[in-house]
Design an enzyme around this catalytic site. Structure first.
Site, mmCIF file in Angstrom:
data_model
loop_
_atom_site.group_PDB
_atom_site.id
_atom_site.type_symbol
_atom_site.label_atom_id
_atom_site.label_comp_id
_atom_site.label_asym_id
_atom_site.label_seq_id
_atom_site.Cartn_x
_atom_site.Cartn_y
_atom_site.Cartn_z
ATOM 1 N N ARG A 123 0.830 -1.206 0.000
ATOM 2 C CA ARG A 123 0.000 0.000 0.000
ATOM 3 C C ARG A 123 0.859 1.249 0.000
ATOM 4 O O ARG A 123 1.940 1.256 0.583
ATOM 5 C CB ARG A 123 -0.961 0.009 1.174
ATOM 6 C CG ARG A 123 -0.263 -0.012 2.534
ATOM 7 C CD ARG A 123 -1.141 -0.603 3.589
ATOM 8 N NE ARG A 123 -1.030 -2.046 3.520
ATOM 9 C CZ ARG A 123 -1.221 -2.857 4.533
ATOM 10 N NH1 ARG A 123 -1.549 -2.391 5.693
ATOM 11 N NH2 ARG A 123 -1.094 -4.145 4.402
ATOM 12 N N ASP A 172 -1.062 3.595 4.932
ATOM 13 C CA ASP A 172 -2.047 2.973 5.816
ATOM 14 C C ASP A 172 -2.079 3.803 7.089
ATOM 15 O O ASP A 172 -1.029 4.072 7.683
ATOM 16 C CB ASP A 172 -1.617 1.534 6.129
ATOM 17 C CG ASP A 172 -2.640 0.770 6.941
ATOM 18 O OD1 ASP A 172 -3.845 1.074 6.839
ATOM 19 O OD2 ASP A 172 -2.233 -0.152 7.671
ATOM 20 N N ASP A 189 -3.962 3.849 10.793
ATOM 21 C CA ASP A 189 -4.810 3.092 11.717
ATOM 22 C C ASP A 189 -4.999 3.876 13.008
ATOM 23 O O ASP A 189 -4.019 4.272 13.646
ATOM 24 C CB ASP A 189 -4.163 1.744 12.071
ATOM 25 C CG ASP A 189 -4.238 0.735 10.947
ATOM 26 O OD1 ASP A 189 -5.200 0.786 10.163
ATOM 27 O OD2 ASP A 189 -3.337 -0.116 10.856
#
Length: 182
Positions: free
Chosen positions: A100, A103, A105
């Protein structure tokens, strides 16, 4: 935009990772996008760590880090902002745990516990992931009233896989206010 009451701000912790393209530049763009949001202030950045992939192994190494934020957004609204930033920076979800561009989170938001279709807090797997805990340990202050610092360090003492998390470099991101003070 969902916010807590105007006087209510909470500290949130997020994990960032990238393994495609210019990993560091993409992480810095994500931090800048968070800081530019009117309800978010980036407080602290961890060092950057190069980490081995976990789960889906046939992909490049990641660069991971963590941020401490001050925000008036409720956790789901903060997550929505984070997902929008991922999309703007080219995130595509094609392979679970796969490569990716970026990311983001949400790990922790003011010590809140919640489970909704969109979000679980605290992040259900954060205490199992060295690539999250090592950078997070850089920015959670010792003696924080929530006990998160102690939980992180207890988990790190017993966690396998720390050898897959290597210091890469010091974060060179500075907030706009820090730049204007120079």
């Amino acid at each position: 935009m969902n916010t807590t009451s105007p006087s209510e701000h909470s500290e949130a912790y997020i994990a960032l990772g990238a393994n495609l393209g210019d990993r560091e530049a993409t992480l810095m763009q994500a931090i800048t996008a968070l800081q530019e949001h009117p309800a978010i202030e980036v407080l602290r950045c961890s060092d950057l760590y190069e980490t081995d992939p976990v789960g889906y192994l046939d992909q490049p190494c990641f660069v991971n880090m963590a941020l401490a934020l001050n925000t008036s957004l409720d956790p789901e609204a903060l997550l929505t902002v984070m997902l929008d930033i991922e999309l703007r920076l080219g995130r595509e979800r094609t392979i679970r745990n796969g490569p990716r561009t970026v990311d983001l989170d949400l790990l922790w938001a003011g010590g809140r516990e919640m489970s909704t279709p969109l979000l679980n807090l605290p992040h259900p797997r954060m205490m199992e992931r060295a690539f999250v805990l090592v950078p997070l340990s850089d920015i959670v202050p010792e003696g924080d009233p929530s006990g998160l610092y102690e939980r992180i360090h207890r988990a790190l003492d017993t966690l396998d896989g720390k050898e897959g998390v290597r210091f890469w470099k010091t974060c060179n991101w500075h907030s706009a206010s820090a730049l204007s003070e120079n």
